[in-house]
Scaffold this motif. Structure first.
Motif, mmCIF file in Angstrom:
data_model
loop_
_atom_site.group_PDB
_atom_site.id
_atom_site.type_symbol
_atom_site.label_atom_id
_atom_site.label_comp_id
_atom_site.label_asym_id
_atom_site.label_seq_id
_atom_site.Cartn_x
_atom_site.Cartn_y
_atom_site.Cartn_z
ATOM 1 N N ASP A 218 0.605 -1.237 0.001
ATOM 2 C CA ASP A 218 -0.437 0.028 0.009
ATOM 3 C C ASP A 218 0.913 0.961 -0.082
ATOM 4 O O ASP A 218 0.655 2.092 -0.792
ATOM 5 C CB ASP A 218 -1.131 -0.373 1.564
ATOM 6 C CG ASP A 218 -1.694 0.956 1.640
ATOM 7 O OD1 ASP A 218 -2.689 1.130 0.659
ATOM 8 O OD2 ASP A 218 -1.481 1.590 1.915
ATOM 9 N N THR A 219 2.040 1.508 0.501
ATOM 10 C CA THR A 219 3.087 1.918 0.770
ATOM 11 C C THR A 219 4.328 2.467 0.304
ATOM 12 O O THR A 219 4.488 3.293 -0.358
ATOM 13 C CB THR A 219 3.455 2.500 2.132
ATOM 14 O OG1 THR A 219 4.150 1.205 2.629
ATOM 15 C CG2 THR A 219 1.495 2.329 3.274
ATOM 16 N N ALA A 220 4.634 1.419 -0.649
ATOM 17 C CA ALA A 220 5.579 2.105 -0.961
ATOM 18 C C ALA A 220 5.699 1.712 -2.710
ATOM 19 O O ALA A 220 5.321 0.927 -3.259
ATOM 20 C CB ALA A 220 6.656 0.464 -0.203
ATOM 21 N N PRO A 221 6.924 1.766 -3.192
ATOM 22 C CA PRO A 221 6.908 1.267 -4.887
ATOM 23 C C PRO A 221 6.907 -0.116 -5.532
ATOM 24 O O PRO A 221 6.459 -0.319 -6.775
ATOM 25 C CB PRO A 221 7.728 1.477 -5.270
ATOM 26 C CG PRO A 221 8.439 3.066 -3.753
ATOM 27 C CD PRO A 221 8.080 2.381 -3.077
ATOM 28 N N LEU A 222 6.723 -0.909 -4.596
ATOM 29 C CA LEU A 222 6.156 -2.398 -4.934
ATOM 30 C C LEU A 222 4.656 -2.268 -4.844
ATOM 31 O O LEU A 222 4.782 -3.362 -5.702
ATOM 32 C CB LEU A 222 7.214 -2.713 -3.601
ATOM 33 C CG LEU A 222 6.232 -4.611 -3.683
ATOM 34 C CD1 LEU A 222 7.543 -5.272 -4.926
ATOM 35 C CD2 LEU A 222 7.137 -5.272 -1.861
ATOM 36 N N GLY A 223 4.244 -1.337 -4.616
ATOM 37 C CA GLY A 223 2.716 -1.997 -4.995
ATOM 38 C C GLY A 223 2.393 -1.003 -5.655
ATOM 39 O O GLY A 223 1.151 -1.855 -7.014
#
Length: 352
Positions: A218-223
């Motif tokens: 939800d919060t990191a570029p991984l999303g």
């Protein structure tokens, strides 16, 4: 011409989060809001809209959402929350000022408002979101359709459509929610290019937002891995899937064409339609940056990396969809991006 520290364009959730983050770093933000109050697009959304995330996850920095933390606040609660947030914000909020243009000058930027007002700002935050620029796709025959056509941005409630034949175009959250609501009072079809995909609102007894936050999606570029269209899903507690499966609304592939009051479906059948609602999303609303060299691409999209404008170190974006993560343009996520933008701008202004 008045000189200000940082001009924040837009007084909705993104602009206020940016102003709060800037004030915490010792900057003096001035918010320029086109409407008569600092609440962003929320007062204009459809009447039944509720947040997709519980209140505990949906607060802007520095002010929790009151009441039951596990409830899903409705539109009017969000408007009241944002109004209260504006009252507590340590920023100069100026309403009724629509920005017409931003230009570079030797010491930063010149911000021109409609009516001829001008400000000189050392830095600018573009935080106008996308609600002001609804996407209206080129559907076959749309220009010749004589029935009522409106975007989801203009939809409020189902009452005006009672007893009518309505088609809602789109496969996202708003499309499915509006179509299901309309189906209670009218014969409604959901027209989509692909079958509707759903994501369970709750998993193992917790809201999906909890798991997205714990996992970092939800919060990191991984999303951003969730950005590809096949992965986009409608958040559902079971009601929407059941409604569509029951044919209220029914789901069909996008029509072949429109003409007069008629619609031609993919199977060749033709029928009369009273209204067409386009729940087809939005694009960034940044016309005031059109004259700022390199700020936008040829299609009017911001040129940036994680919210930092390319070629203009004193310009930042906040509140863009997928700016850095899944939640970048939401109440629950915009504060993180605003903090990053404020940190960059504070460092830049400290060097100039």
């Amino acid at each position: 011409m008045e000189h200000v520290d940082v001009a924040v364009i837009g007084g909705g959730q993104s602009g206020m989060a940016a102003a709060q983050a800037l004030a915490r770093r010792g900057r003096a933000p001035v918010i320029l809001e086109a409407s008569d109050r600092a609440a962003g697009s929320w007062p204009h959304y459809y009447d039944s809209l509720t947040l997709f995330s519980p209140a505990r996850f949906s607060a802007l920095p520095g002010m929790p959402f009151g009441g039951d933390p596990d409830r899903y606040p409705h539109r009017d609660e969000v408007v009241a929350y944002l109004t209260a947030y504006a009252d507590r914000l340590q920023a100069d909020i100026r309403t009724g000022l629509r920005v017409a243009a931003v230009a570079a000058n030797g010491a930063g930027f010149t911000v021109e408002t409609e009516g001829g007002g001008r400000l000189a700002a050392r830095a600018v935050v573009a935080a106008t979101g996308s609600f002001g620029r609804p996407l209206r796709p080129a559907l076959p025959g749309l220009e010749s359709f004589t029935g009522r056509v409106l975007h989801a941005a203009d939809y409020r409630d189902p009452a005006p459509f009672a007893g009518q034949r309505v088609v809602v175009v789109g496969a996202g959250n708003s499309a499915v929610q509006i179509a299901a609501e309309l189906a209670r009072v009218s014969r409604t079809t959901l027209a989509t290019r692909v079958p509707v995909k759903y994501a369970a609102q709750h998993l193992l007894g917790r809201d999906l937002t909890y798991w997205l936050t714990r996992s970092g999606l939800d919060t990191a570029p991984l999303g951003r891995l969730l950005r590809t269209p096949p992965a986009q899903r409608v958040l559902d507690d079971g009601r929407y899937r059941a409604a569509v499966d029951a044919g209220a609304p029914d789901r069909r592939p996008v029509f072949r064409g429109l003409g007069g009051e008629k619609i031609t479906w993919a199977d060749g059948s033709v029928e009369t339609v009273d209204a067409l609602i386009l729940a087809t999303g939005y694009r960034p609303d940044l016309p005031y940056l059109a004259g700022l060299d390199g700020a936008l691409d040829a299609e009017g999209r911001p040129r940036h990396r994680g919210g930092a404008a390319l070629g203009h170190p004193g310009l930042a974006f906040v509140g863009l969809e997928w700016q850095r993560s899944l939640s970048s343009n939401s109440l629950r996520g915009v504060g993180r991006d605003a903090s990053r933008a404020a940190r960059r701008l504070a460092a830049f202004l400290g060097r100039t």
